[in-house]
Design an enzyme around this catalytic site. Structure first.
Site, mmCIF file in Angstrom:
data_model
loop_
_atom_site.group_PDB
_atom_site.id
_atom_site.type_symbol
_atom_site.label_atom_id
_atom_site.label_comp_id
_atom_site.label_asym_id
_atom_site.label_seq_id
_atom_site.Cartn_x
_atom_site.Cartn_y
_atom_site.Cartn_z
ATOM 1 N N HIS A 1 26.921 0.970 38.391
ATOM 2 C CA HIS A 1 26.339 0.028 37.435
ATOM 3 C C HIS A 1 25.920 -1.282 38.102
ATOM 4 C CE1 HIS A 1 25.636 -1.148 33.265
ATOM 5 N NE2 HIS A 1 26.169 -2.325 33.532
ATOM 6 N N HIS B 1 23.969 -0.432 27.040
ATOM 7 C CA HIS B 1 25.387 -0.571 26.711
ATOM 8 C C HIS B 1 25.827 0.731 26.059
ATOM 9 C CE1 HIS B 1 28.581 -3.874 26.221
ATOM 10 N NE2 HIS B 1 28.205 -3.819 27.476
#
Length: 730
Positions: free
Chosen positions: A44, A90
């Site tokens: 990420h 998200h």
């Protein structure tokens, strides 16, 4: 705690990565240092599987002020104004805890924008859920929508556009992609590059808690049966605090105190401090006892890895601390001097007067892993031999009913009614159109924004699908009269460790790059989200593209609703009648194979620029791009919006009615023009070698196809608007 290989593996690091850390440090890292490495080296934050391929995207252009590498991209919209924008995922948090996952996704992307000095002026979202039949879908949808609305509405930022889709591949891993646009003066853009020695490092915003620890690592792993145990990794948002933080930061930015500023997003204090130091080629020293904490006995490890929301890190000019503190005190926010910049090129952490970590910055950033993973190329599927004789058994009206009420076509009004789309008073095109549009306050300019994805096409052939989603964004901006400027992307894929998934990623990125380059529609920011899968089953490849364009005079903005009886309707772009991967083929014929529609970039550019020329010449009354569901779906939505009908001309095309009306050939628009302008429009289209068909003329009440099939506007509306309302109310 003594660190060993097992603890490193528990942190998501690979054996080879742990060995590399020990080699770089020439020692075994302590527990806090291992946590920092695991945060900075996860997928990420490090983009270790994607960096190699993202380098090939076109990122510069005449209007680009800042491309990838900052908190968000920045484009020039003239008169000293600039737009800052970005889209982020998200996904994992929103599946685990839909309200807070979606809410903090919105909060995080807004911080990315206002940390650059821009006041947020619009939010968008791209949200993807499992099959409507799946037991979790309804609650996940409800939670995510409430989370998006709950945060954005409280911040006073309008949600102007979005996209919602349903597909069984998202059953165990939904996608929540949030996008924000902000407005800033070109001479007041703030960056995250630290500069100068012994400059104070300031912590502002909310206190640090234990929520969100390992949030970035969790986002870099597949789901398994232990998913419920990951709830503590989901951050908790407070939009009212973020509103205070926004106003305090913008007030401080009005002066000349800030050297660099960075929001604390993924990996919290770890990534924000290291990124600022890395960009400035400096070191940074932090005293963790000075970090405001809301929970007792927090360890250095917890403080550094917490992803508590509504926090910023600032490097200030010396002597400006008191001035800055007064501003943050006024807004009732924490303010603490927690460290300073140094010439060591290390991150050095102190706690209880002891050094608890010392790591060279370059080992965390420049020396982070970069993988050239193996990947499989996807062959272009063969065309289906669809037997045209079977079309005779289908009644157009019945097929249209099924298409318009399909979950991926039906009106999403139930969703966007829960968002405040008019707050700030500058929204001039609300959700439900091709693009949302906001006026630049106090001017005649307007900014259009859209978000699109096409997982079905990308799954069938990633290279073509990647091109298509960029072209879709291009068409949606042109359809409202905006000149496309640039895009941001959120690339949602399964595990990069699987060759098929990695191949989907590589070829989608290649397609996005080719289309962006040809259309002069550069990528200025973005996000990669891998490991969107449950156990071994990945989602369909879903690159979301957020496009932004400029309308120099908002009075020339176009909407999709049909305007006036007796006006003429044209289809711009050639219809070939290809049904493969169309909604008709998949949902009516139950045919899932075949290639996606072909992309001709010359036609996309030429057709789009010509439609824009017609709009700027005040020759177009309404417009809508042709996409999922084909011509008849586009026209139906124009009828519903305008509460007015259309009578189709007798067909002059060399294909069946089904093929003409339901094929999803690309590069097409439906436009409405006045009869008096027909010759002028035809002249421009012919001069630019743009194919067009005369589809029909606008009538008062019904859609009439070939003189025999009649559908009332009320029927069209009921087909299109009832499904989602009924689904969510039962």
């Amino acid at each position: 705690m003594e660190v060993n290989e097992k603890i490193a593996l528990d942190h998501g690091l690979k054996k080879g990565e742990y060995k590399k850390i020990c080699d770089l440090l020439k020692r075994v890292p302590n527990f806090t240092e291992l946590g920092i490495f695991s945060a900075m080296w996860n997928e990420h934050c490090s983009y270790k599987s994607s960096r190699l391929h993202l380098k090939n995207l076109p990122t510069s252009g005449k209007k680009v002020i800042q491309g990838p590498g900052e908190n968000a991209g920045v484009i020039d919209i003239e008169d000293g104004d600039a737009i800052v924008f970005k889209i982020e995922s998200h996904n994992h948090p929103s599946f685990i805890e839909p309200y807070q996952g979606a809410a903090t996704g919105v909060g995080g992307i807004m911080r990315d924008v206002f940390t650059m000095g821009a006041r947020p002026i619009a939010n968008l979202n791209s949200i993807h859920f499992g099959s409507s039949q799946h037991k979790k879908t309804k609650n996940l949808l409800r939670g995510v929508v409430h989370g998006i609305g709950g945060y954005g509405n409280c911040m006073g930022v309008p949600t102007i556009a979005g996209q919602t889709s349903f597909d069984s591949s998202y059953n165990g891993n939904i996608l929540v992609n949030a996008m924000t646009l902000g407005l800033v003066k070109k001479n007041k853009i703030f960056y995250s590059k630290a500069a100068g020695l012994n400059k104070p490092v300031i912590y502002v915003g909310s206190k640090t808690g234990r929520d969100g620890i390992h949030g970035a690592s969790m986002a870099s792993a597949s789901f398994d049966e232990k998913i419920e145990e990951k709830k503590p990794t989901v951050q908790v948002g407070d939009p009212f605090t973020e509103k205070l933080l926004l106003e305090a930061c913008l007030e401080l930015m009005a002066g000349d105190s800030i050297i660099a500023i960075q929001d604390m997003g993924a990996a919290g204090l770890t990534s924000s401090s290291i990124e600022m130091a890395s960009k400035g080629n400096l070191g940074i020293e932090l005293n963790l006892n000075k970090v405001p904490c809301r929970e007792s006995k927090m360890t250095p490890y917890e403080i550094m890895l917490s992803e508590s929301q509504e926090r910023m890190l600032i490097v200030l000019e010396n002597g400006k601390e008191d001035l800055a503190k007064k501003i943050f005190d006024k807004w009732d926010l924490d303010f603490a001097v927690i460290g300073k910049t140094t010439n060591t090129k290390n991150i050095e952490l102190y706690y209880d007067e002891k050094q608890v970590a010392s790591i060279p910055i370059n080992t965390l950033v420049e020396n982070s892993p970069m993988y050239d993973r193996k990947w499989k190329k996807t062959k272009l599927p063969k065309k289906n031999l669809i037997k045209k004789e079977q079309f005779k058994k289908f009644k157009i009206k019945e097929v249209l009913n099924k298409i318009l009420s399909n979950p991926n076509v039906c009106s999403k009004e139930w969703i966007w009614q829960q968002y405040d789309h008019t707050v700030m008073g500058d929204t001039i095109q609300k959700p439900g159109g091709d693009s949302g549009v906001v006026r630049v306050h106090g001017t005649d300019k307007a900014v259009a924004a859209t978000v699109d994805s096409s997982a079905i096409y990308c799954w069938a052939h990633p290279l073509t699908g990647g091109k298509q989603v960029v072209c879709e964004s291009w068409r949606n901006l042109i359809s409202v009269g905006a000149t496309p400027i640039a895009i941001t992307n959120c690339l949602n894929f399964g595990s990069p460790e699987k060759e098929e998934n990695m191949g989907e990623f590589v070829e989608c990125v290649q397609g996005i790059g080719e289309a962006s380059e040809y259309l002069k529609f550069p990528v200025v920011s973005g996000n990669v989200s891998f490991y969107n899968q449950t156990k071994e089953i990945g989602i369909k490849p879903t690159p979301s593209i957020g496009g932004v364009g400029l309308i120099k005079n908002y009075k020339q903005m176009i909407t999709m609703d049909f305007k006036e009886i007796n006006n003429l309707v044209l289809v711009i772009g050639k219809t070939e009648g290809n049904l493969d991967q169309s909604l008709f083929a998949r949902n009516i014929l139950n045919e899932k194979n075949g290639p996606p529609p072909e992309i001709n970039l010359f036609n996309e550019k030429n057709n789009g620029e010509t439609v824009l020329q017609l709009i700027k010449g005040n020759l177009v009354r309404s417009a809508h791009d042709v996409s999922i569901g084909g011509i008849i779906t586009a026209v139906s939505k124009m009828c519903i919006k305008g509460n007015i009908g259309i009578e189709f001309d007798k067909p002059k095309y060399f294909m069946s009615e089904i093929e003409y009306l339901f094929s999803e050939d690309q590069g097409r628009y439906v436009i409405e023009i006045e009869p008096k302008n027909l010759k002028k429009v035809e002249s421009i289209l012919n001069k630019n070698s743009v194919h067009f068909d005369k589809l029909g003329k606008i009538t008062d009440k019904n859609m009439i196809i070939n003189g025999k099939t009649k559908v009332t506007i009320d029927e069209l509306r009921s087909y299109n608007t009832n499904w989602l309302k009924k689904y969510m109310s039962t």
